[in-house]
Design an enzyme around this catalytic site. Structure first.
Site, PDB file in Angstrom:
ATOM      1  N   GLY A 134      36.926  34.365  47.749  1.00 12.42           N
ATOM      2  CA  GLY A 134      36.113  34.580  49.152  1.00 12.42           C
ATOM      3  C   GLY A 134      37.005  33.782  49.766  1.00 12.42           C
ATOM      4  CB  SER A 135      40.517  33.093  51.211  1.00 10.48           C
ATOM      5  OG  SER A 135      41.195  34.648  50.600  1.00 10.48           O
ATOM      6  CG  ASN A 136      40.294  38.275  52.718  1.00 10.29           C
ATOM      7  OD1 ASN A 136      40.775  38.275  53.378  1.00 10.29           O
ATOM      8  ND2 ASN A 136      41.389  38.424  51.668  1.00 10.29           N
TER       9      ASN A 136
ATOM     10  CG  MET B 278      37.166  41.507  41.207  1.00  8.76           C
ATOM     11  SD  MET B 278      38.764  42.531  42.518  1.00  8.76           S
ATOM     12  CE  MET B 278      39.216  42.951  40.807  1.00  8.76           C
ATOM     13  NE  ARG B 279      29.113  46.050  40.666  1.00  8.99           N
ATOM     14  CZ  ARG B 279      28.298  46.377  39.626  1.00  8.99           C
ATOM     15  NH1 ARG B 279      28.751  45.402  37.819  1.00  8.99           N
ATOM     16  NH2 ARG B 279      27.756  47.462  39.534  1.00  8.99           N
ATOM     17  CG  LEU B 280      35.342  51.681  40.945  1.00  8.59           C
ATOM     18  CD1 LEU B 280      35.626  53.358  40.097  1.00  8.59           C
ATOM     19  CD2 LEU B 280      35.791  51.778  42.226  1.00  8.59           C
TER      20      LEU B 280
ATOM     21  CG  ASN C 255      37.848  46.731  49.733  1.00  4.64           C
ATOM     22  OD1 ASN C 255      38.045  46.050  49.281  1.00  4.64           O
ATOM     23  ND2 ASN C 255      39.161  47.571  49.288  1.00  4.64           N
TER      24      ASN C 255
ATOM     25  CG  HIS D 128      44.542  47.350  48.026  1.00  8.71           C
ATOM     26  ND1 HIS D 128      43.831  46.789  46.753  1.00  8.71           N
ATOM     27  CD2 HIS D 128      45.072  47.819  47.698  1.00  8.71           C
ATOM     28  CE1 HIS D 128      44.397  47.801  46.298  1.00  8.71           C
ATOM     29  NE2 HIS D 128      45.544  48.007  46.987  1.00  8.71           N
TER      30      HIS D 128
END
Ligand code: GRF
Length: 186
Positions: free
Chosen positions: A12-14, A89-91, A106, A108
Site C-alpha cells: 500500500g505505498s501508493n 491484484m485482481r482483474l 490504476n 502500473h
C-alpha cells in the site's frame, strides 16, 4: 469534497502517498473507504492506524462476480465517485466495470502499452530498454489495457539492478498518482 475509494492487495505505498497528499491538501478529496482482498496486507494496517474506514475481505475461494458485488456495495454505500486501484491484484468483473464506468483508475510500473502484467519492472530491465517509468490509466476489462491518462519516465542507468530501478520507478509513482487523481477530480 469528492469521495475516493482505494482498492489494494499489498503493502500500500501508493495508497500511503495518496493519503499523505490528501492530508497536505494536494489531493482535494476524502478517502471514503479502503478495501483489501488480502486481510493482512500492509495497506490495511496503515489504514487502521490512520483511522480510515477499511474493509478487509478475503477473496480466496469466492467466485469473482460474488466478490465484486460485495466490493461494489461497499463503494456505493461509501458514496465513492472515483475508484483508485493501488496494487489491487485482481482483474475486475464486467459488472464492476459497468458499475463504475469511466471512474476507475490504476497505476502500473511501466510506460504502457509496454510491459503490461506482472513484474513490469523486471520485464523492462530484462528487455534492456533505456527508458521505462509508470502510467496512470483508466481501467477496462483487460490487463492494463485502458486509455493512458499520465506517465512519468525513468531512465535506466548502466549500473541499475532490477531493485534499484524498481525503487526509482516507485518514487515516481508516488508523485504521479496523487497528482493525476487531483487533476481528474478538478
Ligand atoms: C506498484 O508498483 C503499482 O504500480 C502496481 O503495484 C505496485 C503496488 O505497490 N500496480 P504498493 O502496494 O502501492 O506499494
Amino acid at each position: 469534497m469528492k469521495r475516493i475509494g482505494i482498492l489494494l492487495s499489498g503493502r500500500g505505498s501508493n495508497f500511503q502517498a495518496i493519503h499523505r497528499a490528501v492530508e497536505r491538501g494536494e489531493v482535494q478529496a476524502e478517502i471514503a473507504c479502503v478495501i483489501s482482498n488480502v486481510p493482512d496486507a500492509g495497506g490495511v494496517a496503515y489504514a487502521r492506524e490512520k483511522g480510515l474506514p477499511v474493509h478487509a475481505l478475503s477473496s480466496r475461494g469466492v467466485p469473482r462476480a460474488e466478490f465484486d458485488q460485495q466490493v461494489i456495495q461497499i463503494l456505493n454505500d461509501a458514496g465513492v465517485e472515483l475508484v483508485c486501484l493501488a496494487g489491487y491484484m485482481r482483474l475486475l468483473s464486467k459488472d464492476f466495470i459497468a458499475a463504475f464506468a469511466g471512474r476507475i483508475v490504476n497505476i502500473h510500473p511501466s510506460l504502457l502499452p509496454a510491459f503490461p502484467g506482472l513484474h513490469a519492472q523486471k520485464q523492462a530491465f530484462d528487455a534492456g530498454v533505456k527508458v521505462t517509468g509508470c502510467t496512470v490509466h483508466w481501467v477496462d476489462e483487460g490487463l492494463d489495457t485502458g486509455p493512458v491518462i499520465a506517465q512519468a519516465e525513468v531512465a535506466v542507468q548502466p549500473d541499475d539492478t532490477e531493485d534499484t530501478l524498481s525503487a526509482r520507478i516507485l518514487e515516481q509513482e508516488h508523485k504521479l498518482y496523487p497528482a493525476t487523481i487531483q487533476a481528474i477530480l478538478s
